[in-house]
Scaffold this motif. Structure first.
Motif, PDB file in Angstrom:
ATOM      1  N   SER A  56      23.165  -2.428  37.266  1.00 57.66           N
ATOM      2  CA  SER A  56      22.441  -1.191  36.176  1.00 57.66           C
ATOM      3  C   SER A  56      22.284   0.064  36.536  1.00 57.66           C
ATOM      4  N   TYR A  57      21.918   0.459  37.854  1.00 55.57           N
ATOM      5  CA  TYR A  57      21.807   1.928  38.444  1.00 55.57           C
ATOM      6  C   TYR A  57      22.884   2.897  37.878  1.00 55.57           C
ATOM      7  N   LEU A  58      23.879   2.056  37.895  1.00 58.08           N
ATOM      8  CA  LEU A  58      25.459   3.070  37.579  1.00 58.08           C
ATOM      9  C   LEU A  58      24.883   3.778  36.214  1.00 58.08           C
ATOM     10  N   TRP A  59      24.117   3.404  35.145  1.00 56.02           N
ATOM     11  CA  TRP A  59      23.962   4.167  33.860  1.00 56.02           C
ATOM     12  C   TRP A  59      22.632   5.115  33.959  1.00 56.02           C
ATOM     13  N   ARG A  60      22.094   5.185  35.153  1.00 56.88           N
ATOM     14  CA  ARG A  60      20.874   6.140  35.283  1.00 56.88           C
ATOM     15  C   ARG A  60      20.905   7.370  34.788  1.00 56.88           C
ATOM     16  N   ARG A  61      22.011   7.937  34.490  1.00 54.78           N
ATOM     17  CA  ARG A  61      22.418   9.403  34.062  1.00 54.78           C
ATOM     18  C   ARG A  61      22.851   9.312  32.621  1.00 54.78           C
ATOM     19  N   VAL A  62      22.928   8.014  31.923  1.00 54.29           N
ATOM     20  CA  VAL A  62      23.382   7.852  30.681  1.00 54.29           C
ATOM     21  C   VAL A  62      22.536   7.182  29.729  1.00 54.29           C
ATOM     22  N   ALA A  63      21.952   6.048  30.079  1.00 49.77           N
ATOM     23  CA  ALA A  63      21.145   5.079  29.164  1.00 49.77           C
ATOM     24  C   ALA A  63      19.970   5.649  28.885  1.00 49.77           C
ATOM     25  N   PRO A  64      19.134   6.291  29.618  1.00 49.84           N
ATOM     26  CA  PRO A  64      17.813   6.712  29.265  1.00 49.84           C
ATOM     27  C   PRO A  64      18.036   7.865  28.275  1.00 49.84           C
ATOM     28  N   ALA A  65      18.923   8.410  27.962  1.00 48.73           N
ATOM     29  CA  ALA A  65      19.173   9.610  27.281  1.00 48.73           C
ATOM     30  C   ALA A  65      19.172   8.834  25.450  1.00 48.73           C
ATOM     31  N   PHE A  66      19.320   7.711  25.559  1.00 52.75           N
ATOM     32  CA  PHE A  66      19.652   6.985  24.090  1.00 52.75           C
ATOM     33  C   PHE A  66      18.254   6.269  23.588  1.00 52.75           C
ATOM     34  N   THR A  67      17.163   5.999  24.602  1.00 58.77           N
ATOM     35  CA  THR A  67      15.997   5.527  24.045  1.00 58.77           C
ATOM     36  C   THR A  67      15.281   5.912  22.874  1.00 58.77           C
ATOM     37  N   ASP A  68      15.495   7.131  22.569  1.00 59.17           N
ATOM     38  CA  ASP A  68      14.755   7.720  21.525  1.00 59.17           C
ATOM     39  C   ASP A  68      15.296   7.286  20.190  1.00 59.17           C
ATOM     40  N   ASP A  69      16.552   6.927  20.228  1.00 61.58           N
ATOM     41  CA  ASP A  69      17.172   6.246  18.963  1.00 61.58           C
ATOM     42  C   ASP A  69      17.643   5.238  18.825  1.00 61.58           C
ATOM     43  N   TYR A  70      17.673   4.310  19.922  1.00 63.26           N
ATOM     44  CA  TYR A  70      18.242   2.798  20.013  1.00 63.26           C
ATOM     45  C   TYR A  70      17.432   2.309  21.023  1.00 63.26           C
ATOM     46  N   ARG A  71      17.829   1.002  20.706  1.00 64.28           N
ATOM     47  CA  ARG A  71      16.882  -0.105  21.787  1.00 64.28           C
ATOM     48  C   ARG A  71      17.985  -0.267  23.049  1.00 64.28           C
ATOM     49  N   VAL A  72      17.692   0.247  24.095  1.00 64.46           N
ATOM     50  CA  VAL A  72      18.682   0.546  25.215  1.00 64.46           C
ATOM     51  C   VAL A  72      18.363  -0.814  26.081  1.00 64.46           C
ATOM     52  N   ILE A  73      19.392  -1.629  26.440  1.00 61.22           N
ATOM     53  CA  ILE A  73      19.308  -2.856  27.164  1.00 61.22           C
ATOM     54  C   ILE A  73      20.459  -2.442  28.186  1.00 61.22           C
ATOM     55  N   VAL A  74      19.939  -2.718  29.460  1.00 61.41           N
ATOM     56  CA  VAL A  74      20.862  -2.599  30.662  1.00 61.41           C
ATOM     57  C   VAL A  74      20.694  -3.635  31.515  1.00 61.41           C
ATOM     58  N   PRO A  75      21.555  -4.553  31.476  1.00 58.63           N
ATOM     59  CA  PRO A  75      21.328  -5.580  32.571  1.00 58.63           C
ATOM     60  C   PRO A  75      21.931  -5.472  33.848  1.00 58.63           C
ATOM     61  N   ASP A  76      21.371  -6.093  34.908  1.00 61.49           N
ATOM     62  CA  ASP A  76      22.170  -6.576  36.162  1.00 61.49           C
ATOM     63  C   ASP A  76      22.860  -7.795  35.872  1.00 61.49           C
TER      64      ASP A  76
END
Length: 279
Positions: free
Chosen positions: A45-65
């Motif tokens: 899930s660490y692959l998404w460290r620079r992408v996923a957090p940017a969407f938490t203001d508008d979406y429920r962001v779920i990032v599994p291992d």
């Protein structure tokens, strides 16, 4: 963001795969339409460290291992194929009461997303595939070799981490970020990790994508591809574009297989534009 900072934000739950109860770690932040990011091999899930957090203001962001990766169960007693990973993810979605999701998948995670979108068309609103395994595009030779028991029996942890470091540093576009490379390698830096990676690698089964007909995907689809990928070349994205009715292809230049790390800003912009098109 360092890996420890990332893993501190993860929760975990028990998912069932082929009657095995397995711990699955995942991040779950924000509110709104569920937006899932799923990694591939040999990442987490660490692959998404620079992408996923940017969407938490508008979406429920779920990032599994995925099981067998990162902070999820790594012991040696279960299937790690994308068929099994699809089952694990589906169970996670049920536990989180997700009726439908926007699914973003990279590499094997893209293969999981492709299968899930075919099998559960009502549950996938948008599908984003990035340098995803598909058709008979995989596995690559490096992963096949890691899946051979004889390879792992003759390799110690230091040799494995050296091999992985060479792969990442040799294939990331431009200068590799130390935090990213170290974060990806750290999960495998134990005897348990070494065996788990080998089992993950041997679970790469081409039949699990060749049996899927991409034309059955009904979700609006974005093929967001690193244009200079030598592992999953963009020609496979072009083939997917032709087979999926509502699909668009965006090839990002100056990006290889690790496109969320190579071009995070451009990746975020293209993803946000695609997701916002239906709002």
């Amino acid at each position: 963001m360092e890996r420890d900072e990332w893993t501190d934000r993860l929760d975990s739950t028990t998912v069932t795969v082929d009657d095995h109860d397995l711990e699955m770690a995942y991040a779950d932040e924000g509110d709104g339409q569920p937006l899932v990011f799923l990694h591939g091999i040999p990442t987490s899930s660490y692959l998404w460290r620079r992408v996923a957090p940017a969407f938490t203001d508008d979406y429920r962001v779920i990032v599994p291992d995925m099981v067998g990766y990162g902070e999820s169960t790594m012991d040696d007693r279960f299937d790690r194929s994308i068929r099994a990973q699809e089952q694990a993810v589906a169970d996670l979605f049920d536990q989180l009461s997700l009726d439908s999701v926007s699914f973003v998948g990279h590499d094997l995670g893209g293969g999981v997303g492709l299968r899930y979108a075919v099998h559960e068309p009502e549950a996938v609103d948008e599908l984003v595939l990035s340098n995803a395994v598909c058709y008979d595009s995989w596995p690559i030779e490096t992963i096949v070799d890691l899946g051979l028991p004889a390879t792992i029996e003759g390799m110690d942890v230091d040799e494995l981490t050296d091999t992985l470091e060479s792969v990442f540093r040799g294939t990331l576009y431009g200068d590799a970020d130390d935090a990213f490379v170290e974060g990806m390698i750290e999960q495998w830096a134990s005897e348990e990790g070494l065996v788990s990676l080998s089992r993950n690698a041997i679970g790469t089964n081409t039949s699990h994508t060749t049996e899927i007909d991409p034309s059955a995907v009904t979700a609006r689809t974005l093929l967001l591809w690193g244009a200079e990928d030598e592992f999953q070349p963009i020609e496979y994205a072009e083939r997917l574009e032709g087979d999926i009715d509502d699909a668009a292809l965006v090839g990002l230049e100056d990006a290889t297989h690790w496109v969320p790390e190579d071009r995070p800003e451009a990746y975020r912009e293209e993803l946000r534009s695609f997701l916002g098109a239906e709002q």
